[in-house]
Design an enzyme around this catalytic site. Structure first.
Site, short mmCIF file in Angstrom:
data_model
loop_
_atom_site.label_atom_id
_atom_site.label_comp_id
_atom_site.label_asym_id
_atom_site.label_seq_id
_atom_site.Cartn_x
_atom_site.Cartn_y
_atom_site.Cartn_z
N ASN A 6 35.25 53.28 51.89
CA ASN A 6 35.91 52.63 52.69
C ASN A 6 37.28 52.10 52.16
O ASN A 6 38.29 51.80 53.18
CB ASN A 6 35.24 51.25 53.30
CG ASN A 6 34.72 50.28 52.02
OD1 ASN A 6 34.32 50.81 50.99
ND2 ASN A 6 35.01 49.20 52.29
N GLU A 64 28.02 45.85 44.11
CA GLU A 64 28.84 45.15 45.14
C GLU A 64 28.41 45.86 46.62
O GLU A 64 28.83 47.08 46.68
CB GLU A 64 30.29 45.28 44.95
CG GLU A 64 30.70 44.40 43.90
CD GLU A 64 32.23 44.54 43.35
OE1 GLU A 64 32.84 45.45 44.15
OE2 GLU A 64 32.56 43.99 42.20
N GLU A 124 32.70 40.66 39.37
CA GLU A 124 33.84 41.38 38.77
C GLU A 124 35.15 40.55 38.86
O GLU A 124 35.36 39.84 39.68
CB GLU A 124 33.72 42.77 38.95
CG GLU A 124 32.44 43.48 38.42
CD GLU A 124 32.62 44.97 38.18
OE1 GLU A 124 33.70 45.57 38.01
OE2 GLU A 124 31.47 45.84 38.44
P1 NAD Z 1 26.59 54.08 50.47
O1 NAD Z 1 25.60 53.19 49.81
O2 NAD Z 1 26.11 54.87 51.47
O3 NAD Z 1 27.23 55.04 49.27
C1 NAD Z 1 28.05 54.74 48.34
C2 NAD Z 1 27.92 55.64 46.97
O4 NAD Z 1 26.68 56.04 46.81
C3 NAD Z 1 28.24 57.12 47.80
O5 NAD Z 1 29.17 57.70 46.70
C4 NAD Z 1 27.16 57.96 47.71
O6 NAD Z 1 27.21 59.23 47.66
C5 NAD Z 1 26.28 57.20 46.53
N1 NAD Z 1 24.80 57.19 46.71
C6 NAD Z 1 24.10 57.16 48.11
N2 NAD Z 1 23.06 57.47 47.60
C7 NAD Z 1 22.88 57.41 46.37
C8 NAD Z 1 21.58 57.32 45.35
N3 NAD Z 1 20.41 57.21 45.71
N4 NAD Z 1 21.78 57.36 43.96
C9 NAD Z 1 23.18 57.37 43.71
N5 NAD Z 1 24.11 57.41 44.45
C10 NAD Z 1 24.00 57.13 45.81
O7 NAD Z 1 27.88 53.23 50.92
P2 NAD Z 1 29.14 53.53 51.85
O8 NAD Z 1 28.56 54.18 53.32
O9 NAD Z 1 29.79 54.70 51.04
O10 NAD Z 1 30.09 52.56 51.96
C11 NAD Z 1 29.68 51.56 52.97
C12 NAD Z 1 28.88 50.32 52.35
O11 NAD Z 1 29.52 49.84 51.07
C13 NAD Z 1 28.81 48.98 53.46
O12 NAD Z 1 27.61 48.48 53.43
C14 NAD Z 1 29.86 48.06 52.64
O13 NAD Z 1 29.54 46.72 53.03
C15 NAD Z 1 29.80 48.22 51.28
N6 NAD Z 1 30.62 47.98 50.33
C16 NAD Z 1 30.67 47.02 49.76
C17 NAD Z 1 31.67 46.32 48.92
C18 NAD Z 1 31.55 45.07 48.19
O14 NAD Z 1 32.43 44.73 47.14
N7 NAD Z 1 30.48 44.21 48.23
C19 NAD Z 1 32.91 46.95 49.16
C20 NAD Z 1 32.92 47.91 49.55
C21 NAD Z 1 31.83 48.37 50.48
O1 6OD Z 2 39.93 43.31 46.38
C1 6OD Z 2 39.11 43.80 45.70
O2 6OD Z 2 39.07 44.13 44.50
C2 6OD Z 2 37.82 44.44 46.35
N1 6OD Z 2 36.81 44.85 45.72
C3 6OD Z 2 37.73 44.48 47.63
C4 6OD Z 2 36.75 45.06 48.38
C5 6OD Z 2 36.82 45.36 49.69
C6 6OD Z 2 35.59 45.70 50.34
O3 6OD Z 2 35.57 46.72 51.18
#
Ligand code: NAD
Ligand code: 6OD
Length: 496
Positions: free
Chosen positions: A165, A264, A477
């Site tokens: 994202n 995260e 972090e």
């Molecule tokens: P996702 O969990 O589908 O995938 C993230 C990564 O994990 C990808 O590289 C994917 O290939 C890998 N992955 C998937 N299954 C795996 C497994 N079993 N073992 C190891 N790796 C695996 O997430 P996404 O769809 O790419 O991203 C969107 C999500 O990320 C949303 O839920 C969003 O809230 C979250 N997000 C959280 C933060 C935060 O800082 N809290 C920041 C950005 C995004």
């Molecule tokens: O600002 C940052 O460092 C951070 N981790 C943002 C995360 C955004 C999530 O989509």
């Protein structure tokens, strides 16, 4: 200034390989990356299998004891500054990569995603350069005493598993501190956004980062590169950003070998708008927090609680703001919003749009697919959407949708809104809009989240702790807090 890009030029498919031990590795298995705005193939990506992941982890382990480990901190810091400078020099390449991978407006990518790439290297270089150490004198029975001091050692090979994202921002947010602390890394970018990691590999080569310190393996998650990496016994620690469900699977993988994880994860963030707020600021902030990056920001707002006296006015101003957001190509300066990342993600978001109607929501605006010109019809476009008329128990109030949408709900008093905002499985961030200082402090203290903004959103100083509570993650972090994850503290006791 928006550089005019030739889209014919950009969308010419390029081949992206794994980067292992300073070399580009093909695997014979290719997958396609398509542009979210029109479905063109942007790149063919060499998918890493078990053998390539193993080679990357071994290279990273080897590099832990090579020239990288011989650098004193100030030398490592200089190398990280060089990485940051090279990112700045290739700024437009990163902008193009992120635009074609994510499809978001160029101005957003230029101001949020790409500048943070360089900043994440500079900031953590500065932090590691200035990190203090503990020192304690102690008494001993013989009266001669002893001295204790602590040193920070790298944890080892860090697996960095990234989402799609904000690909460059979120990858460098982990790679920067990991390398600053002397670790070596194996990055697994999202299969949806491979380009920025490929470019970062070029940057590492250009500035002379020793082979094996930075490695990239491309591919998917379960039973693929992601899982091969997180289950690899020579990985010392795993830092992950992504969905909560994936985080739970990774935590299980990390249990073998008792390896630390930094997670995260998802969110279902609430904005809380009090009647005493600066309404223009609250409207502008809520429009950004719900719709920036087409709603694909973990910190984004999907629940908006508005105090009843201003509810109707707020909803109608939000509606006007949303309807002014015109979807368009990243290079179109008039574009107010890009598409979702993929057709698969659009199906998920649209399933929530349908669910909202089934549950009886009032669709204030949006709710479907926008009319797009013929050339963009294959893109993953959705309408930004606002609902009212449902409560906290509805599916759209409870589950993370990760799209450009928000449920707006009225509330009557402070205690009530705190209880309702907290009644959720997630706890990442909140935005509180009020001009009452005491209330701002009270509500910020009471909301169960890792990050509380007052009269702002996504105002980020990289020195501050970042992370979520409940199902939004484990660990913090940011600034010196990153050192807790990326280093092991060793105490040295010297008997005098
Ligand atoms: P996702 O969990 O589908 O995938 C993230 C990564 O994990 C990808 O590289 C994917 O290939 C890998 N992955 C998937 N299954 C795996 C497994 N079993 N073992 C190891 N790796 C695996 O997430 P996404 O769809 O790419 O991203 C969107 C999500 O990320 C949303 O839920 C969003 O809230 C979250 N997000 C959280 C933060 C935060 O800082 N809290 C920041 C950005 C995004
Ligand atoms: O600002 C940052 O460092 C951070 N981790 C943002 C995360 C955004 C999530 O989509």
């Amino acid at each position: 200034m928006l550089r005019k890009l030739d889209f014919e030029e950009i969308v010419k498919a390029r081949n992206i390989r794994n980067f292992i031990n300073g070399e580009y590795i093909e695997t014979g298995r290719w997958f396609e990356k398509r542009a979210p705005y029109d479905g063109h193939v942007v790149a063919r990506v060499a998918e890493a299998g078990k053998a390539e992941v193993d080679a990357a982890v071994r290279a990273a382990r080897e590099a832990l004891h090579g020239p990288w480990s011989k650098l004193v901190v100030t030398e490592r810091v200089e190398m990280l500054y060089a990485v940051a400078n090279e990112i700045d020099r290739r700024f437009e390449d990163f902008v193009e990569a992120e635009m074609t991978d994510m499809g978001q407006p160029a101005h957003f990518i230029r101001h949020v995603d790409v500048p943070r790439g360089a900043a994440n290297f500079k900031l953590f270089a500065d932090i590691i350069k200035n990190v203090p150490t503990e020192f304690f004198e102690m008494a001993t029975p013989d009266g001669r005493g002893a001295l204790n001091y602590s040193v920070r050692k790298p944890v080892g090979v860090v697996a960095v598993i990234c989402p799609w994202n904000l690909p460059f921002l979120l990858m460098t947010w982990k790679v920067g501190p990991a390398m600053a602390c002397g670790n070596t890394v194996v990055v697994k970018p999202s299969e949806e956004t491979p380009q920025a990691a490929a470019l970062l590999a070029e940057v590492m080569t250009t500035v002379g980062i020793p082979k094996g310190v930075f490695n990239v393996v491309h591919g998917f998650g379960p039973d693929a590169a992601g899982e091969f990496l997180t289950t690899h016994p020579q990985v010392s620690a795993i830092t992950f950003t992504g969905e909560t469900r994936t985080g739970a699977a990774i935590m299980k993988a990390a249990a073998d070998g008792v390896r630390p994880v930094s997670l995260e994860l998802g969110g279902k963030n609430a904005a809380i708008v009090f009647a005493d707020c600066d309404r223009d600021a609250a409207i502008e902030g809520t429009l950004r927090s719900a719709f920036a990056n087409c709603g694909q920001v973990c910190l984004g707002t999907e629940r908006v609680y508005v105090e009843r006296p201003i509810f109707d006015e707020f909803v109608s101003r939000l509606k006007r703001g949303v309807e002014a957001m015109k979807p368009g190509l990243p290079t179109d300066p008039a574009s107010g919003m890009g598409p979702l990342i993929s057709q698969e993600h659009r199906d998920k978001v649209l399933s929530y749009y349908k669910k909202a109607v089934e549950e009886g929501a009032t669709v204030v605006t949006g709710g479907g697919i926008p009319e797009m010109p013929e050339a963009l019809k294959a893109g993953a476009w959705v309408q930004p959407t606002i609902w009212t008329g449902l409560g906290d128990d509805s599916v759209i109030a409870r589950e993370e949708i990760f799209g450009p949408c928000a449920l707006v709900m009225p509330f009557d008093n402070e205690a009530e809104v705190i209880r309702r905002a907290n009644d959720n499985d997630y706890g990442l961030a909140t935005a509180i809009w009020t001009t009452n200082l005491s209330r701002a402090h009270r509500v910020a203290a009471a909301i169960e989240v890792g990050i509380a903004w007052v009269n702002s959103w996504f105002l980020r100083d990289l020195r501050t702790p970042f992370g979520g509570v409940k199902q939004s993650g484990i660990g913090r972090e940011g600034g010196v807090h990153s050192l807790e994850f990326y280093t092991e503290l060793k105490n040295v006791c010297i008997k005098l």
